[in-house]
Enzyme design. Structure first.
Site, PDB file in Angstrom:
ATOM      1  N   CYS A 146       2.599 -32.442 -62.112  1.00  0.00           N
ATOM      2  CA  CYS A 146       1.371 -33.235 -62.045  1.00  0.00           C
ATOM      3  C   CYS A 146       1.124 -33.729 -60.613  1.00  0.00           C
ATOM      4  O   CYS A 146       1.785 -34.676 -60.158  1.00  0.00           O
ATOM      5  CB  CYS A 146       1.495 -34.426 -63.006  1.00  0.00           C
ATOM      6  SG  CYS A 146       0.085 -35.538 -62.930  1.00  0.00           S
ATOM      7  N   CYS A 198      -0.250 -37.343 -60.405  1.00  0.00           N
ATOM      8  CA  CYS A 198       0.763 -38.389 -60.630  1.00  0.00           C
ATOM      9  C   CYS A 198       1.691 -38.534 -59.424  1.00  0.00           C
ATOM     10  O   CYS A 198       2.058 -39.645 -59.066  1.00  0.00           O
ATOM     11  CB  CYS A 198       1.645 -38.059 -61.843  1.00  0.00           C
ATOM     12  SG  CYS A 198       0.781 -37.332 -63.226  1.00  0.00           S
ATOM     13  N   ASP A 199       2.095 -37.418 -58.822  1.00  0.00           N
ATOM     14  CA  ASP A 199       3.210 -37.473 -57.873  1.00  0.00           C
ATOM     15  C   ASP A 199       2.841 -37.104 -56.437  1.00  0.00           C
ATOM     16  O   ASP A 199       3.670 -37.269 -55.531  1.00  0.00           O
ATOM     17  CB  ASP A 199       4.328 -36.522 -58.344  1.00  0.00           C
ATOM     18  CG  ASP A 199       4.867 -36.931 -59.717  1.00  0.00           C
ATOM     19  OD1 ASP A 199       4.916 -38.139 -59.982  1.00  0.00           O
ATOM     20  OD2 ASP A 199       5.206 -36.041 -60.512  1.00  0.00           O
TER      21      ASP A 199
END
Ligand code: NAP
Length: 308
Positions: A134, A137-138
Site C-alpha cells: 500500500c 499507507c507507507d
C-alpha cells in the site's frame, strides 16, 4: 431473530452502491465490513476515471461520499465484522462473524480481493519493515529513499508514480518487456525521471537484517542473478478474491473469482456477487458500483417474486 431483507458483505464501492440501491428500494439492509467502509478505495490516493469527477477525487473522499449516500437511504453499516462463515438455513442465509450471527433473506457478496503475494524468501519477514502492499499507507516513510515497485499493471505503474512524491528513485520491476497498464499511465511513467524500469526480471529474494536492504533479481531471459540495493519494496502483482466463506454456494473460475450472470446471480438463489470478487472484463470503481446497483435490484426482484 428477525431476518434482514439484504445482507451485504463488503463496504467497498460495490457494497456501498448496493446499499444505496437496496435502501432506496425500502429493503431492510445491513452492510458488514471487516474494517471500515471504502475497501480498496482507502488504499488509492487519486481516482481520475470515476465519471463526473473530472478533477479527480481521493479514494478516501469517494468512499466517504458513498458511505454517507448508503446511510442516507437507511442502510446500516457495521464495521470490524469479518465474516467467518455463511450457510443456508431453509431459505435464509446465516452469516457468522466474531460478534455472532445474523440472518438474511438475500445476500450480496461484495467482499473484494486482497493483494497477491510474491511468495519469495524475505517477503513475509519484512512486512512493515520495508515490504508493503500500500503506497498510500507507507509511501511517506520512504522520503528521499530508494524503493522498488513490482508489477506491470495499472496498480504498479500508478503507485510507482505516486511514490515519486517521496522517494528519490523508484525501480519499476516487471517480469516481461511490456507493461499491461493503460497507455496514458505508461506515458506518464516514461516521462518521470525518478522511475527506472527494470524489465524481464523477477524477484528471487528480499534481503536485509532489520529492514529491507536489497533485492535479488533473476533475469528471465538469461537466468543471471543480480543484487539491487533498495530501502523498500512495494508489491502490486494483482489480487485474489475474498471468497472462502461462500465458496460452497457459488461457482468460481480457476483463479477463484465468482461466476455470475448479468443480473449478478450466482448458482444459489438469493445470493448475488458484485465488484472485484466477481469474474468480469473490467475491474474499476465504476464497474464495481454498477455491479452493486444491479445486485441490489436483482435482490429486490427476487424478494418481490418470492414474497409478492
Ligand atoms: P493486474 O492487472 O492483474 O497486473 C498484475 C501485474 O503483476 C502484471 O503486470 C503481471 O505480469 C504481474 N505479476 C503477476 N504475478 C506476478 C508474479 N508472481 N511475479 C511478478 N509479477 C507478477 O493487477 P493490478 O494492476 O492490481 O490491477 C487489477 C485490476 O484493477 C485490473 O483490471 C486493473 O485494470 C484495475 N485497476 C485499474 C486502475 C485504474 O483504472 N486507474 C488502477 C488500478 C487497478 P504480466 O503482465 O506478465 O501478467
Amino acid at each position: 431473530m428477525k431476518a434482514w431483507d439484504v445482507i451485504i458483505v463488503g463496504a467497498g464501492p460495490a457494497g456501498l452502491a448496493a446499499g444505496i440501491y437496496a435502501g432506496r428500494s425500502q429493503l431492510k439492509t445491513v452492510i458488514l465490513d471487516q474494517m471500515m467502509p471504502g475497501g480498496q478505495l482507502l488504499i488509492t490516493e487519486q481516482i481520475e476515471n470515476y465519471p463526473g469527477f473530472h478533477d479527480g477525487i481521493t479514494g478516501f473522499e469517494l468512499s466517504e461520499k458513498l458511505r454517507v449516500h448508503a446511510e442516507k437511504f437507511g442502510a446500516v453499516i457495521e464495521n470490524g465484522q469479518p465474516v467467518s462463515s455463511v450457510d443456508l438455513d431453509g431459505n435464509l442465509f446465516v452469516v457468522r462473524t466474531e460478534g455472532g450471527e445474523i440472518k438474511g433473506k438475500t445476500l450480496i457478496w461484495a467482499a473484494g480481493s486482497i493483494a497477491k503475494k510474491l511468495n519469495v524468501p524475505g517477503e513475509a519477514e519484512f512486512i512493515g519493515r520495508g515490504v508493503s502492499y500500500c503506497a498510500v499507507c507507507d509511501g511517506a516513510f520512504f522520503k528521499d529513499r530508494v524503493v522498488a515497485v513490482i508489477g506491470g499493471g495499472d496498480s504498479a505503474l500508478e503507485e510507482a508514480l505516486y511514490l515519486t512524491k517521496f522517494a528519490s528513485k523508484v525501480y519499476l520491476i516487471h517480469r516481461r518487456d511490456k507493461f499491461r497498464a493503460v497507455k496514458i499511465i505508461q506515458d506518464r511513467v516514461k516521462r518521470n525521471e525518478k522511475i527506472e524500469p527494470v524489465l524481464n526480471k523477477v524477484v528471487v529474494s528480499i534481503n536485509g537484517t532489520q529492514f529491507v536492504e536489497s533485492l535479488t533479481l533473476k533475469d528471465t531471459m538469461t537466468g543471471e542473478t543480480t543484487e539491487l540495493p533498495v530501502d523498500g519494496v512495494f508489491i502490486f502483482i494483482g489480487n485474489e478474491p475474498n471468497v472462502a466463506p461462500v465458496v460452497h454456494l457459488v461457482e468460481t473460475t480457476e483463479q477463484g473469482f465468482i461466476i455470475t450472470d448479468e443480473e449478478m446471480r450466482t448458482k444459489t438463489p438469493g445470493l448475488f456477487a458484485a465488484g472485484d470478487v466477481r469474474h468480469k472484463f473490467l475491474k474499476q470503481v465504476v464497474t464495481a458500483a454498477a455491479d452493486g446497483a444491479v445486485a441490489a435490484m436483482s435482490a429486490t426482484k427476487y424478494l418481490e417474486e418470492k414474497e409478492g
